[in-house]
Design a protein around this motif. Structure first.
Motif, PDB file in Angstrom:
ATOM      1  N   PHE A  69     -29.222  67.685  -0.865  1.00  0.00           N
ATOM      2  CA  PHE A  69     -27.780  67.460  -0.743  1.00  0.00           C
ATOM      3  C   PHE A  69     -27.009  68.703  -1.165  1.00  0.00           C
ATOM      4  N   ILE A  70     -27.362  69.257  -2.328  1.00  0.00           N
ATOM      5  CA  ILE A  70     -26.659  70.428  -2.854  1.00  0.00           C
ATOM      6  C   ILE A  70     -26.797  71.613  -1.903  1.00  0.00           C
ATOM      7  N   GLU A  71     -27.990  71.811  -1.385  1.00  0.00           N
ATOM      8  CA  GLU A  71     -28.238  72.946  -0.490  1.00  0.00           C
ATOM      9  C   GLU A  71     -27.503  72.793   0.841  1.00  0.00           C
ATOM     10  N   SER A  72     -27.621  71.611   1.453  1.00  0.00           N
ATOM     11  CA  SER A  72     -27.041  71.412   2.791  1.00  0.00           C
ATOM     12  C   SER A  72     -25.516  71.363   2.743  1.00  0.00           C
ATOM     13  N   TYR A  73     -24.977  70.634   1.780  1.00  0.00           N
ATOM     14  CA  TYR A  73     -23.513  70.539   1.705  1.00  0.00           C
ATOM     15  C   TYR A  73     -22.922  71.851   1.194  1.00  0.00           C
ATOM     16  N   GLY A  74     -23.640  72.499   0.269  1.00  0.00           N
ATOM     17  CA  GLY A  74     -23.185  73.797  -0.223  1.00  0.00           C
ATOM     18  C   GLY A  74     -23.112  74.831   0.879  1.00  0.00           C
ATOM     19  N   LYS A  75     -24.059  74.752   1.827  1.00  0.00           N
ATOM     20  CA  LYS A  75     -24.050  75.684   2.955  1.00  0.00           C
ATOM     21  C   LYS A  75     -22.820  75.475   3.825  1.00  0.00           C
ATOM     22  N   GLU A  76     -22.454  74.216   4.065  1.00  0.00           N
ATOM     23  CA  GLU A  76     -21.240  73.927   4.839  1.00  0.00           C
ATOM     24  C   GLU A  76     -19.997  74.416   4.106  1.00  0.00           C
ATOM     25  N   ILE A 120     -17.798  76.745  -4.639  1.00  0.00           N
ATOM     26  CA  ILE A 120     -19.196  76.394  -4.367  1.00  0.00           C
ATOM     27  C   ILE A 120     -19.992  76.368  -5.668  1.00  0.00           C
ATOM     28  N   ALA A 121     -19.744  77.368  -6.526  1.00  0.00           N
ATOM     29  CA  ALA A 121     -20.453  77.411  -7.816  1.00  0.00           C
ATOM     30  C   ALA A 121     -20.117  76.185  -8.658  1.00  0.00           C
ATOM     31  N   SER A 122     -18.853  75.771  -8.634  1.00  0.00           N
ATOM     32  CA  SER A 122     -18.440  74.575  -9.370  1.00  0.00           C
ATOM     33  C   SER A 122     -19.112  73.332  -8.808  1.00  0.00           C
ATOM     34  N   PHE A 123     -19.176  73.255  -7.476  1.00  0.00           N
ATOM     35  CA  PHE A 123     -19.842  72.129  -6.824  1.00  0.00           C
ATOM     36  C   PHE A 123     -21.310  72.060  -7.223  1.00  0.00           C
ATOM     37  N   LYS A 159     -11.154  66.476  -5.864  1.00  0.00           N
ATOM     38  CA  LYS A 159     -10.929  66.124  -7.269  1.00  0.00           C
ATOM     39  C   LYS A 159     -12.164  66.395  -8.116  1.00  0.00           C
ATOM     40  N   LYS A 160     -13.338  66.217  -7.528  1.00  0.00           N
ATOM     41  CA  LYS A 160     -14.581  66.307  -8.276  1.00  0.00           C
ATOM     42  C   LYS A 160     -14.918  67.735  -8.715  1.00  0.00           C
ATOM     43  N   PHE A 161     -14.688  68.718  -7.849  1.00  0.00           N
ATOM     44  CA  PHE A 161     -15.147  70.055  -8.218  1.00  0.00           C
ATOM     45  C   PHE A 161     -14.266  71.197  -7.738  1.00  0.00           C
ATOM     46  N   SER A 162     -13.310  70.924  -6.863  1.00  0.00           N
ATOM     47  CA  SER A 162     -12.490  72.004  -6.331  1.00  0.00           C
ATOM     48  C   SER A 162     -11.231  72.231  -7.169  1.00  0.00           C
ATOM     49  N   GLU A 163     -10.600  71.151  -7.592  1.00  0.00           N
ATOM     50  CA  GLU A 163      -9.321  71.255  -8.292  1.00  0.00           C
ATOM     51  C   GLU A 163      -9.428  72.047  -9.595  1.00  0.00           C
ATOM     52  N   SER A 164     -10.379  71.692 -10.442  1.00  0.00           N
ATOM     53  CA  SER A 164     -10.470  72.336 -11.753  1.00  0.00           C
ATOM     54  C   SER A 164     -10.808  73.825 -11.635  1.00  0.00           C
ATOM     55  N   LEU A 223     -12.404  85.714 -15.613  1.00  0.00           N
ATOM     56  CA  LEU A 223     -11.991  85.772 -14.207  1.00  0.00           C
ATOM     57  C   LEU A 223     -13.072  86.421 -13.354  1.00  0.00           C
ATOM     58  N   ILE A 224     -13.702  87.481 -13.871  1.00  0.00           N
ATOM     59  CA  ILE A 224     -14.802  88.135 -13.143  1.00  0.00           C
ATOM     60  C   ILE A 224     -15.965  87.170 -12.963  1.00  0.00           C
ATOM     61  N   VAL A 225     -16.275  86.415 -14.030  1.00  0.00           N
ATOM     62  CA  VAL A 225     -17.377  85.452 -13.965  1.00  0.00           C
ATOM     63  C   VAL A 225     -17.099  84.390 -12.905  1.00  0.00           C
ATOM     64  N   VAL A 226     -15.887  83.839 -12.915  1.00  0.00           N
ATOM     65  CA  VAL A 226     -15.550  82.751 -11.992  1.00  0.00           C
ATOM     66  C   VAL A 226     -15.501  83.258 -10.551  1.00  0.00           C
ATOM     67  N   LEU A 227     -14.801  84.353 -10.311  1.00  0.00           N
ATOM     68  CA  LEU A 227     -14.670  84.863  -8.946  1.00  0.00           C
ATOM     69  C   LEU A 227     -16.020  85.315  -8.385  1.00  0.00           C
ATOM     70  N   GLY A 228     -16.883  85.813  -9.258  1.00  0.00           N
ATOM     71  CA  GLY A 228     -18.194  86.260  -8.811  1.00  0.00           C
ATOM     72  C   GLY A 228     -19.244  85.184  -8.863  1.00  0.00           C
ATOM     73  N   ALA A 229     -18.840  83.957  -9.245  1.00  0.00           N
ATOM     74  CA  ALA A 229     -19.769  82.813  -9.355  1.00  0.00           C
ATOM     75  C   ALA A 229     -20.960  83.149 -10.247  1.00  0.00           C
ATOM     76  N   GLY A 230     -20.725  84.005 -11.272  1.00  0.00           N
ATOM     77  CA  GLY A 230     -21.783  84.341 -12.215  1.00  0.00           C
ATOM     78  C   GLY A 230     -22.853  85.258 -11.661  1.00  0.00           C
ATOM     79  N   LYS A 231     -22.563  85.955 -10.544  1.00  0.00           N
ATOM     80  CA  LYS A 231     -23.588  86.781  -9.890  1.00  0.00           C
ATOM     81  C   LYS A 231     -23.410  88.272 -10.145  1.00  0.00           C
ATOM     82  N   PHE A 232     -22.350  88.656 -10.864  1.00  0.00           N
ATOM     83  CA  PHE A 232     -22.101  90.068 -11.129  1.00  0.00           C
ATOM     84  C   PHE A 232     -22.828  90.522 -12.398  1.00  0.00           C
TER      85      PHE A 232
END
Length: 299
Positions: free
Chosen positions: A139-146, A156-159, A193-198, A265-274
């Motif tokens: 579910f995480i992989e397929s919906y995350g890809k969309e 996506i990282a929050s999701f 509401k679940k993961f995008s808003e916050s 802000l760097i962590v969030v925008l980079g989804a922890g990949k920087f």
């Protein structure tokens, strides 16, 4: 590499205290008060304005992106393919899986898919927890890809993090997805509401804080410059230096707040990949981790 931030914290505090002590209490008092007031003011205004700004500007865009993702993904195809890849001894059809998924009142969808597999195979060795993990990861992989084609990386990282931490989130999304009583907008709003808003609100809040802090500090600096030559205390030179250094702590605190929010802000925008800009690395720092873990106090 997180030690670089620890060194930076020490350098900021040391330099600001030294600089303020050298200038003296009378010269830096107005600046110190200005830093403190503007830090608090920027924090309060950003915290109040970010949710309203999100509702007025970003929310509709996120909901439309989620509606598009929901329209493109076909979970019955995703899970039919998943079951068939496992070679359980039968061929799952999209129609059969769809009937299972539409029965949202029959319990969690991963349990229903598990029963569907058991009812179609003589192999009783299918492990419930192993199958459940496989279904939720898919579910995480397929919906995350969309989502990846339509929303920012930090959403996506929050999701992904929320779905991994709480299996009830994928279950609720699947229940809503197949609930014919809900409109496309209602489905997208629940997911938003679940993961995008916050996640989006946090980004907006930090951006607002940085902008407001910059504007307020220009005003504070102008006022402090006009006042510094008019403030005089009849104290010894030694006391001037010591008290000036103490005022430097206020200024250093404000700069550390600024540093922490920029890093976040760097962590969030980079989804922890920087590089080392991710939660695990930063929480392992010796000094900076204290500021980072208490970020909510700063906002």
């Amino acid at each position: 590499m997180g030690w670089i931030l620890d060194i930076l914290v020490v350098l900021i505090v040391g330099y600001v205290i030294y600089s303020n002590a050298k200038r003296g209490f009378s010269k830096v008092l107005a600046f110190g008060i200005g830093y403190l007031v503007m830090t608090v003011l920027a924090s309060v205004v950003a915290a109040a304005a970010a949710p309203a700004f999100y509702d007025g500007v970003a929310r509709d865009s996120n909901i439309n992106a989620l509606k598009t993702a929901n329209a493109h993904i076909k979970f019955e195809r995703v899970y039919a393919d998943l079951i068939n890849v496992q070679n359980y001894g039968f061929t799952a059809t999209e129609k059969g899986v769809e009937r299972v998924l539409k029965n949202y009142d029959g319990g969690p969808f991963d349990d229903r898919l598990y029963q569907y597999v058991l009812s179609n195979t003589v192999d009783a060795g299918v492990k419930r927890e192993q199958f459940r993990t496989l279904v939720l990861n898919t579910f995480i992989e397929s919906y995350g890809k969309e989502l990846g084609e339509r929303v920012p990386e930090y959403v996506i990282a929050s999701f992904e993090s929320n779905a991994k931490e709480d299996p009830e989130i994928p279950r609720e999304i699947m229940r809503t997805y197949y609930d014919t009583r809900k409109s496309d907008d209602a489905r997208a709003e629940l997911i938003e509401k679940k993961f995008s808003e916050s996640a989006t609100t946090e980004v907006l809040q930090i951006f607002m804080y940085l902008i407001l802090f910059s504007v307020f500090m220009v005003l504070a600096a102008l006022i402090a410059t006009m006042l510094q030559d008019k403030i005089f205390f009849n104290i010894t030179r030694g006391a001037e230096k010591v008290m000036g250094g103490m005022i430097g702590l206020l200024e250093a605190g404000s700069l550390l707040v600024l540093l922490t929010l920029i890093v976040r802000l760097i962590v969030v925008l980079g989804a922890g990949k920087f590089m080392f800009f991710n939660d695990d690395e930063l929480n392992n720092t010796f000094i900076f981790s204290f500021l980072y873990r208490n970020l909510r106090i700063l906002l």
